[in-house]
Write an enzyme that holds these catalytic residues in place. Structure first.
Site, PDB file in Angstrom:
ATOM      1  N   ASP A 126      24.500 -46.272  19.968  1.00 11.38           N
ATOM      2  CA  ASP A 126      25.461 -47.366  19.759  1.00 11.38           C
ATOM      3  C   ASP A 126      26.650 -46.968  18.875  1.00 11.38           C
ATOM      4  OD1 ASP A 126      23.879 -48.973  21.291  1.00 11.38           O
ATOM      5  OD2 ASP A 126      22.927 -49.990  19.597  1.00 11.38           O
ATOM      6  N   GLU A 221      26.007 -55.109  26.857  1.00 11.28           N
ATOM      7  CA  GLU A 221      24.925 -56.101  26.997  1.00 11.28           C
ATOM      8  C   GLU A 221      25.066 -57.245  25.986  1.00 11.28           C
ATOM      9  OE1 GLU A 221      21.692 -53.150  24.827  1.00 11.28           O
ATOM     10  OE2 GLU A 221      20.957 -54.671  26.174  1.00 11.28           O
TER      11      GLU A 221
HETATM   12  O1  F6P Z   1      19.863 -49.427  19.350  1.00 10.38           O
HETATM   13  C1  F6P Z   1      20.182 -48.764  20.525  1.00 10.38           C
HETATM   14  C2  F6P Z   1      19.903 -49.590  21.722  1.00 10.38           C
HETATM   15  O2  F6P Z   1      20.027 -48.666  22.744  1.00 10.38           O
HETATM   16  C3  F6P Z   1      20.773 -50.816  21.993  1.00 10.38           C
HETATM   17  O3  F6P Z   1      22.028 -50.530  22.535  1.00 10.38           O
HETATM   18  C4  F6P Z   1      19.895 -51.576  22.946  1.00 10.38           C
HETATM   19  O4  F6P Z   1      20.234 -52.936  22.964  1.00 10.38           O
HETATM   20  C5  F6P Z   1      18.559 -51.357  22.366  1.00 10.38           C
HETATM   21  O5  F6P Z   1      18.593 -50.085  21.770  1.00 10.38           O
HETATM   22  C6  F6P Z   1      17.405 -51.453  23.313  1.00 10.38           C
HETATM   23  O6  F6P Z   1      16.225 -51.248  22.599  1.00 10.38           O
HETATM   24  P1  F6P Z   1      14.776 -51.160  23.224  1.00 10.38           P
HETATM   25  O7  F6P Z   1      14.619 -49.801  23.810  1.00 10.38           O
HETATM   26  O8  F6P Z   1      13.863 -51.401  22.087  1.00 10.38           O
HETATM   27  O9  F6P Z   1      14.687 -52.204  24.295  1.00 10.38           O
END
Ligand code: F6P
Length: 328
Positions: A126, A221
């Site tokens: 991110d 998202e």
């Molecule tokens: O923190 C990084 C990230 O890739 C975000 O962009 C995303 O919303 C999130 O992790 C998704 O996390 P998880 O793999 O726990 O669903």
């Protein structure tokens, strides 16, 4: 001196290269190195393994993290954190390196403030960590996004369609912004700049009026359209449904999802991770701690862990303006 290293939170390409560099540079300086499995989960349960130079061979090119990662709910509780302190004592760790994003680095700060000499390494696709111009994994993830946008554009052009491409970034529009610029998107939608769906449709129509026959709309998202009363979890689906239902243009949706987190790290990420892993070990070996090592410009700097709660400055509004100008 025994140093533990863990990877925590969402994994990112290059985490392995950081662990490899820390272990090899640490052992070269006479330190004992140890790996903690699955981030703070393993710190609480005492899942600690010795790591020597050979144990980190053949991993520089591998995505993910061979140590495993997790988002530990237990570490958020006072009880979980006390258990972690007990495990650190039991494992004889004199210092800790935490590789991860904002949540993981907040945990690192707590450990430092509770007597564990700790150094952080920024790793999150991110790129939303204060004081770090580029976190480990960002470059690889952006290249993945761009490669996929190029493929999508091929089919968008063939069919005169719009494609809504949802990319990661729950709280930050960095990937959408930079991926959109590099991938030639017509429209980029980010949490930092909410818009109405009617405005989004108008951007697409303006492109059609100028003679474009297709459109690539990159949506983070975390984007929420103004006044949409969004119940749908996927921001991309909300936008594509609107364009399709209002007859703006024939539209398809593509959600890139977790493929953005995987893959072999780019040369940039391997180099950055190797430099940061080395720097973290050196700081601990010199008896210092309580900082995150980070890239600022071309140089590495140390940022106090206590400052990392500040908002990141990596999202540049001028890039957003540039995308709109170029999309003309
Ligand atoms: O923190 C990084 C990230 O890739 C975000 O962009 C995303 O919303 C999130 O992790 C998704 O996390 P998880 O793999 O726990 O669903």
């Amino acid at each position: 001196m025994r140093i533990g290293i863990l990877t925590s939170g969402g994994d990112s390409p290059g985490m392995n290269a950081a662990v490899r560099a820390a272990v090899r540079c640490g052992t070269a300086h006479g330190l004992q190195m140890a790996g903690i499995k699955h981030g703070y989960v393993g710190l609480i349960s005492g899942d600690v393994i010795p790591l020597d130079s050979r144990a980190v061979g053949g991993i520089i090119e591998r995505g993910g993290t061979f140590l495993g990662s997790a988002r530990s709910k237990e570490f958020m509780s006072p009880d979980g954190r006390q258990k972690a302190l007990t495990s650190i004592d039991a494992a004889g760790l004199d210092g800790l390196i935490v590789v991860g994003g904002n949540g993981s680095l907040a945990g690192a700060r707590w450990l430092q403030e509770n007597g564990v000499p700790t150094v952080g390494i920024p790793a999150s696709i991110d790129n939303d960590i204060y004081g770090s111009a580029m976190a480990i994994g960002v470059d690889t993830a952006l290249n993945t996004v761009v490669e996929n946008l190029d493929r999508i554009r091929d089919t968008a052009i063939s069919h005169d369609r719009a494609f809504v491409v949802e990319v990661m970034g729950r709280e930050s529009g960095y990937i959408a912004l930079m991926g959109g610029l590099a991938g030639g998107a017509e429209v980029v939608l980010v949490p930092e700049f909410p818009e109405t769906l009617a405005d989004v449709s108008e951007h697409v129509l303006a492109g059609l009026r100028k003679g474009k026959h297709h459109s690539i709309i990159v949506v983070a998202e975390g984007f929420a359209a103004i006044g949409a009363g969004q119940t749908e979890k996927s921001s991309g689906r909300v936008v594509s449904n609107f364009l399709e239902q209002t007859g703006t243009i024939e539209t398809r949706l593509s959600i890139l999802g977790h493929l953005q987190r995987g893959g072999s790290p780019s040369a940039f990420d391997r180099i950055l991770a190797s430099r940061l892993g080395n720097a973290a070990v050196h700081i601990l070996a010199e008896g210092k701690s309580g900082v995150m090592v980070a890239l600022t410009g071309q140089e590495l700097t140390s940022v106090p862990l206590s400052e990392i709660i500040r908002p990141s400055e990596n999202f540049k509004p001028e890039i957003y303006d540039l995308i709109n100008e170029i999309a003309n």
